[in-house]
Design a protein around this motif. Structure first.
Motif: not given
Length: 296
Positions: A11-12, A21-24, A30-33, A50-54
């Protein structure tokens, strides 16, 4: 392997960030991470950078995503497949369309199967390389294209020739009347619309102008063939179209044929991963083919 961790990773990768992904998924970031880090420890490799803000996938992440994507997309289809198995079977056909392929022609090429009562047709338009990747992963049953793919040692593709068509110039009645006078030289004095350079036929059209010593007044270039015809029908300029769909052009767009682009032919192919096609609908589409398959 914990497949829950793998699902979070998928999902991420699909969403491009942990927050989306957390919103979806309806869980905390923190759980996703923590789930993704657990998967990375299990696999012994970093999956994101990391790439930009994503986030972007590392090479290891890309390999993991390809496998996970196939697994979970198949899983998403499971309830539907079970329902279908419990009722009347459905004949699915997933078709990739190379961007720029004339839409009226696509409809004509698919006509032999459209009367199938159990048909569920899925069409995806994209760049050739993206469609070939989807074909390799069996997300598509075939790809319709106007050009043969380049050699790829990692992918065996067979090209089945579906036919070819000449092209003619078209325009609104007012433009057509003016263009017929001194055709084809009038095409150097009137506004024209052309397919963008990515289209396989564009080079042939440019050569046609050169062979007649013409410098066209290009007022528009379109990647989407339907847009080209729509703007042509609005009176913006004259445009080329395949002869195979003449009746549809007249009925849907109210335009008139002016004259042929002599020696210009657009060819059409169906790409598959099989030399001998087994899908019943694809076999039906191949029946009008005028040439043998070619390994690409």
């Amino acid at each position: 392997m914990n497949y829950n961790h793998l699902h979070y990773f998928w999902v991420v990768a699909t969403e491009g960030s942990m927050s989306r992904a957390a919103e979806r998924l309806g869980v905390a970031v923190q759980t996703i991470s923590s789930q993704v880090r657990a998967l990375e420890r299990s696999l012994g490799a970093a999956l994101f950078r990391p790439e930009g803000r994503g986030l972007a996938l590392t090479p290891a992440g890309q390999a993991a995503w390809r496998q996970a994507d196939e697994m979970f997309r198949l899983g998403e289809r499971l309830p539907e497949l079970v329902r279908e198995a419990d009722g009347e079977p459905i004949l699915r056909l997933a078709v990739g369309l190379v961007d720029g392929l004339p839409k009226l022609l696509v409809h004509a090429l698919l006509t032999p199967i459209l009367n199938e009562p159990r048909l569920r047709l899925q069409c995806l338009e994209d760049r050739p390389e993206a469609l070939l990747a989807a074909l390799a992963l069996h997300r598509l049953d075939l790809v319709l294209t106007d050009r043969l793919p380049g050699p790829n040692p990692n992918l065996k593709v067979y090209a089945h020739r579906l036919g070819s068509s000449g092209l003619s110039w078209w325009g609104t009645p007012n433009w057509a009347e003016r263009a017929r006078d001194r055709f084809p030289h009038s095409l150097g004095e009137l506004p024209v619309l052309l397919p963008s350079p990515h289209a396989a036929v564009r080079m042939q059209v440019d050569r046609w102008f050169a062979s007649h010593g013409l410098r066209p007044q290009v007022v528009g270039e379109f990647q989407d063939s339907a847009l080209l015809k729509t703007f042509g029908a609005s009176g913006l300029g004259l445009f080329p179209a395949v002869d195979r769909v003449q009746d549809d052009l007249r009925q849907r767009y109210g335009v008139e044929r002016i004259g042929a682009l002599d020696d210009v032919q657009e060819e059409f192919f169906a790409l598959s991963t099989e030399r001998v096609v087994h899908h019943p609908l694809v076999k039906r589409l191949m029946q009008p083919a005028t040439g043998p398959e070619t390994a690409a």
